[in-house]
Structure formats: structure tokens, C-alpha cells
Design an enzyme around this catalytic site. Structure first.
Site, PDB file in Angstrom:
ATOM      1  N   ASP A  13       0.814  -1.227   0.000  1.00  0.00           N
ATOM      2  CA  ASP A  13       0.000   0.000   0.000  1.00  0.00           C
ATOM      3  C   ASP A  13       0.841   1.268   0.000  1.00  0.00           C
ATOM      4  O   ASP A  13       0.417   2.304   0.512  1.00  0.00           O
ATOM      5  CB  ASP A  13      -0.971   0.019   1.196  1.00  0.00           C
ATOM      6  CG  ASP A  13      -1.917  -1.160   1.171  1.00  0.00           C
ATOM      7  OD1 ASP A  13      -2.228  -1.639   0.064  1.00  0.00           O
ATOM      8  OD2 ASP A  13      -2.319  -1.617   2.248  1.00  0.00           O
ATOM      9  N   LYS A  16       1.879   2.168  -5.121  1.00  0.00           N
ATOM     10  CA  LYS A  16       2.422   1.629  -6.380  1.00  0.00           C
ATOM     11  C   LYS A  16       1.523   1.951  -7.575  1.00  0.00           C
ATOM     12  O   LYS A  16       1.998   2.357  -8.631  1.00  0.00           O
ATOM     13  CB  LYS A  16       2.611   0.100  -6.264  1.00  0.00           C
ATOM     14  CG  LYS A  16       3.604  -0.306  -5.183  1.00  0.00           C
ATOM     15  CD  LYS A  16       3.642  -1.805  -4.984  1.00  0.00           C
ATOM     16  CE  LYS A  16       2.415  -2.391  -4.359  1.00  0.00           C
ATOM     17  NZ  LYS A  16       2.173  -2.018  -2.958  1.00  0.00           N
ATOM     18  N   GLY A  40      -4.490  -4.167  -3.945  1.00  0.00           N
ATOM     19  CA  GLY A  40      -5.483  -3.136  -4.251  1.00  0.00           C
ATOM     20  C   GLY A  40      -4.688  -1.897  -4.609  1.00  0.00           C
ATOM     21  O   GLY A  40      -4.070  -1.301  -3.736  1.00  0.00           O
ATOM     22  N   HIS A  41      -4.626  -1.577  -5.872  1.00  0.00           N
ATOM     23  CA  HIS A  41      -3.810  -0.456  -6.339  1.00  0.00           C
ATOM     24  C   HIS A  41      -4.734   0.688  -6.752  1.00  0.00           C
ATOM     25  O   HIS A  41      -5.530   0.542  -7.674  1.00  0.00           O
ATOM     26  CB  HIS A  41      -2.907  -0.899  -7.499  1.00  0.00           C
ATOM     27  CG  HIS A  41      -1.885  -1.900  -7.073  1.00  0.00           C
ATOM     28  ND1 HIS A  41      -0.962  -2.445  -7.928  1.00  0.00           N
ATOM     29  CD2 HIS A  41      -1.620  -2.450  -5.849  1.00  0.00           C
ATOM     30  CE1 HIS A  41      -0.181  -3.293  -7.256  1.00  0.00           C
ATOM     31  NE2 HIS A  41      -0.575  -3.319  -6.000  1.00  0.00           N
ATOM     32  N   GLN A 222       2.049  -5.971  -3.293  1.00  0.00           N
ATOM     33  CA  GLN A 222       2.477  -6.089  -1.887  1.00  0.00           C
ATOM     34  C   GLN A 222       3.764  -5.276  -1.670  1.00  0.00           C
ATOM     35  O   GLN A 222       3.970  -4.303  -2.367  1.00  0.00           O
ATOM     36  CB  GLN A 222       2.674  -7.565  -1.490  1.00  0.00           C
ATOM     37  CG  GLN A 222       1.365  -8.346  -1.351  1.00  0.00           C
ATOM     38  CD  GLN A 222       0.795  -8.804  -2.687  1.00  0.00           C
ATOM     39  OE1 GLN A 222       1.462  -9.473  -3.457  1.00  0.00           O
ATOM     40  NE2 GLN A 222      -0.440  -8.464  -2.962  1.00  0.00           N
TER      41      GLN A 222
END
Ligand code: GDP
Ligand code: IMO
Ligand code: MG
Length: 420
Positions: A13, A16, A40-41, A222
Site C-alpha cells: 500500500d 504503487k 489493491g492499487h 504487496q
């Protein structure tokens, strides 16, 4: 031409998604190399916000090819959900999203096994995202997995065989799977959706791109402290999130790696269980969480917050061979009077600046304190506007970390990015 790699240096988080989107105009291809829908980007631009899980973050900048590499694990049901949502907002990816035939499939039973494993661990649970990540990579390594390319080869039989094996495991731990039929229906719809995309031998494709002098950006998921080998094991994910993961996750040689962009927050967050030496349990930590809106983009869980940890950062910079640093969420510290940076750990009376084998509650962080800048950075456009205290903070970091900080992010929007 080399492949540049962008990866997270903390517990995920870091931002990225935002930076991959910002850098995409410089590349022909953007490729995810590991992880799956546990990621979750988040991307924000033109007052729109998108959260991508399995799909690379290079889809919003013109007609770039985006690739899901062999190291990624795909849940067809979640993939379909992601694609449907993108289509509903006017983004059709059919011609520019390629999928590796060697990527492994997350089955409905993998999700159930993930939950069963967490229940069995009780108080020692990892706090996974519940997306079946551990079980699918376990099947991959134990040579039991199903791959995207299998969809066209005796798929039904392979699926049933694997499901039968998984059901036995679920029975063994008395885990209820009454909802399996429902999950399977969604899943097979997802498989139909997957079939509408170009499935390729992605290692050939990527190496052809390199040969043809086409630039490729590899997008990590990650963060390095969640890496299966180098993270805070066992509180990690089940893939190699470090730079080497780009080689195995895309089928490229180490010689093909160019720049390694290491991305970090100006502080630290972590979701799920596991050690976190600089974690704050006080009002300061709460302030970071609120100002940084630190709630998981996948699970909505609150993220734990703490001061920046240079011991951990030096370690992840080393393991990845980072060539350029990117600092995110600087604006979140805007209102702090003082800012702390952990420069060493004290473990049972001994001082160390080396990231230890055992990261646990015996660690007392040693901090350096710096004056905060107490100025709103969110509208700043260039480094000339940086407050003096912020420049001092940057210089200290660069000196300690021995890698230049080339990008500073001052807000979630694509435009709130300062390139130095
Ligand atoms: P990723 O998983 O590394 O892509 O990061 P996430 O998207 O899960 O989490 C980063 C969060 O911070 C998202 O909500 C972003 O919109 C937000 N964000 C990214 N950069 C900045 C920044 O510089 N400042 C602030 N305030 N928010 C940011
Ligand atoms: P992005 O790409 C933050 C964490 C989970 C849990 C551990 C194992 O958005 O940075 P898993 O479901 O992978 O078996 O969970 O890893 N985790 C993440 N934390 N960001 C992520 O991805 C994460 N993906 C997994 O919270 O602690
Ligand atoms: Mg995320």
C-alpha cells in the site's frame, strides 16, 4: 532495452498503483509479475478513483499493452468483476490486456481453504486478505495447480480433481462449504470472461519486446516486508515480491533488469497481523491513519501506522538493488510538529542497524527527531516550493539510504506528483 521494475519497500500500500500510472507514458508495456487480487492499487485522476486488483495499473494512459505475467494468480470471478466495472466506466481492455497461459488460477476452494487455515491458526492468524493466495501458491509449488492455459485442455476434469482434493482438506478441518456451488457459478462465468482475452506465452512476448527495444515496466504487488523469503515470516504473503520476483514472474533474465524503483511512504503502515517495530498506538498514530485515510483498499480494514523505519528500508533497498526511490504521502505529515525516523533497533540492550532474523516485541526503536514543515504540500508543483524542513528530511533520508529520491508524492491524484 531493459525492463524497469517498480516495487513496494514496506508492507504494501505504498502507492504503487498511482506511480505506475504516472510512469506509464514512458513505457510500451506494463506487466504485473506476482500476487493476485490480494493487491489493491488505487489510481486517482480527473476526479475519478479506481482500485485495481489483478489488472496492471497501466491501463489508463493511452493504448499501452498491459500484461498479467506468469507469476500472478488470477481469480476468474474477481477478474470478471474488475473487467465489468471498468467496462461500465467506458474502459474496454479486450485488445490491450494480455494474460500469461502460465499464470495460476485461484479456485473457489482456494478461498475457502484460506479461511479454514486462518480459523485453524486462531490467535496466530496472519490476517490474510482471504483471497486464496496461500492455498493457490501452495498448489503451484506442490505441483497441483491449475493454470490459465489449462482452460483449453481437459479443464473440467482437472478442475474436478483439484476440487475433490480440496474438499477432503476442508472436511478434515470441518470447514463448511455449503456455498461452494454458488461460488463455482460465479467462477465459471469468470472463466468465460477470461477466454475473451488474449492468452499468450508471456515470457516470449516480454523477451520479444526487449529485443525490439520496446520499454517495459514491471509492476510489483504487496511490499518487500511481505516477501515470502525476506519478509517478516510467517506474517507475509506467498510470493516473491522483491525484484527477483520480476525475473521469475515474467521469464526475464537478471541482465534484463534496468531501473529498480523502490517506493515507500514517508511513514509506515501495515494491514493484518505481524511485527511492526515502529507502530504507534497513540494519538499520533491515529492522526496518521485519519490524515492518510489508512483503510485497506481491498478489505477496508484499518491499517496500522507508525514512524518511518530506516533499518527496514535499508534492508529492502539492499535486497532489491533499488536504483531510485519514490516517496509517497509526504502531505500526510504536513501538520506534525516533529517527525521521527527510526535509525536503529535496540534488542535486549544491544544496538543494531541491521534488520534481524527475528522481528518481535523485543525491539525498541531508536529515533532521530526532525522538525516538521507544518505547511500544506498538496498544491505544490515543484521542488522549489518545498519547505526548508522538508528538504532537510529528504536530505537526511537520501544520506542514510544512499539512493536518490526522484519522485515525491504530495496527494493521491496523478497530478500531485513532483519529479525531481
Ligand atoms: P498500492 O497498493 O501500493 O497501490 O497503494 P494503495 O492504493 O493500496 O494505497 C495507497 C493509498 O494512498 C491510496 O488510497 C492512494 O490514493 C493514496 N495515495 C497515494 N499517494 C498519495 C499521496 O502522496 N498522498 C496522499 N494523501 N494519498 C496518497
Ligand atoms: P498491495 O499490492 C497490504 C497482507 C495481508 C496479510 C498478508 C498475507 O495493495 O500493496 P495474503 O492475502 O497475501 O495471503 O495476506 O499480506 N497483504 C497486503 N497488505 N497491501 C497488499 O497489497 C497486500 N497483499 C497482502 O494483509 O497481512
Ligand atoms: Mg494496496
Amino acid at each position: 532495452m531493459k525492463v524497469d521494475v517498480l516495487l513496494g519497500l514496506q508492507w504494501g500500500d505504498e502507492g504503487k498503483g498511482k506511480i505506475v500510472d504516472v510512469l506509464t507514458p514512458n513505457y510500451k508495456v506494463v506487466a504485473r509479475f506476482q500476487g493476485g487480487p490480494n493487491a489493491g492499487h488505487t489510481l486517482e485522476f480527473e476526479n475519478q478513483k479506481y482500485v485495481l486488483r489483478s489488472i496492471p495499473s497501466g491501463i489508463f494512459q493511452g493504448g499501452k499493452i498491459n500484461l498479467i505475467g506468469n507469476g500472478v494468480v488470477i481469480d476468474p470471478a474477481l477478474f470478471k468483476g474488475e473487467i465489468d466495472a471498468l467496462e461500465a466506466s467506458g474502459h474496454n481492455l479486450t485488445d490491450r490486456l494480455y494474460i500469461s497461459k502460465k499464470a495460476h488460477l485461484i479456485m473457489p476452494t482456494h478461498r475457502l481453504l484460506d479461511s479454514a487455515s486462518e480459523v485453524a491458526k486462531g490467535d496466530d492468524k496472519i490476517g490474510t486478505t482471504g483471497k486464496g493466495i496461500g492455498p493457490v501458491y501452495t498448489d503451484k509449488i506442490s505441483r497441483n495447480g491449475l493454470r490459465v492455459g489449462d482452460i483449453f485442455h481437459n479443464f473440467e476434469e482437472k478442475y474436478q480433481q483439484a476440487t475433490k482434493r480440496h474438499k477432503k482438506m476442508l472436511d478434515n478441518c470441518n470447514f463448511n462449504y455449503d456455498n461452494l456451488a454458488e461460488l463455482e457459478e460465479e467462477w465459471f462465468e469468470g472463466v468465460e470472461k477470461l477466454k475473451t482475452f488474449k492468452m499468450i506465452d508471456s515470457e516470449q512476448f516480454v523477451n520479444d519486446q526487449i529485443k525490439q527495444e520496446n520499454s517495459v515496466l514491471a509492476e510489483g504487488a504487496q511490499g518487500s516486508l511481505l516477501d515470502i523469503d525476506f519478509g517478516t515470516y510467517p506474517f507475509v504473503t506467498s510470493s516473491n515480491t522483491v525484484c527477483a520476483g520480476a525475473c521469475t514472474g515474467l521469464g526475464i533474465s537478471p541482465h534484463s533488469i534496468g531501473e529498480v524503483f523502490g517506493i515507500f511512504k514517508a511513514y509506515v503502515t501495515r494491514v493484518g497481523s505481524g511485527p511492526f517495530p515502529t507502530e504507534l498506538f497513540d494519538e499520533v498514530g491515529k492522526k496518521m491513519a485519519v490524515k492518510g485515510n489508512e483503510f485497506g483498499s481491498v478489505t477496508g480494514r484499518p491499517r496500522r501506522c507508525g514512524w518511518i523505519d530506516l533499518v527496514a528500508l535499508k534492508y529492502t533497498i539492499m535486497v532489491n538493488g533499488v536504483t531510485q526511490l519514490i516517496m509517497m504521502k509526504s502531505d500526510v505529515l504536513d501538520e506534525f510538529e516533529t517527525i521521527k525516523l527510526c535509525v536503529a533497533y535496540n534488542i535486549n540492550g544491544e544496538r543494531t542497524a541491521t534488520f534481524p532474523f527475528e522481528v518481535n516485541e523485543d525491539i525498541t526503536p531508536e529515533y532521530v527527531e526532525m522538525a516538521g514543515w507544518q505547511e500544506d504540500m498538496t498544491k505544490m508543483q515543484s521542488e522549489n516550493e518545498f519547505p526548508e524542513e522538508f528538504n532537510a528530511f529528504l536530505s537526511f533520508l537520501e544520506e542514510e539510504l544512499e539512493v536518490p529520491i526522484k519522485i515525491v508524492s504530495v496527494g493521491p491524484d496523478r497530478a500531485q506528483t513532483i519529479i525531481r
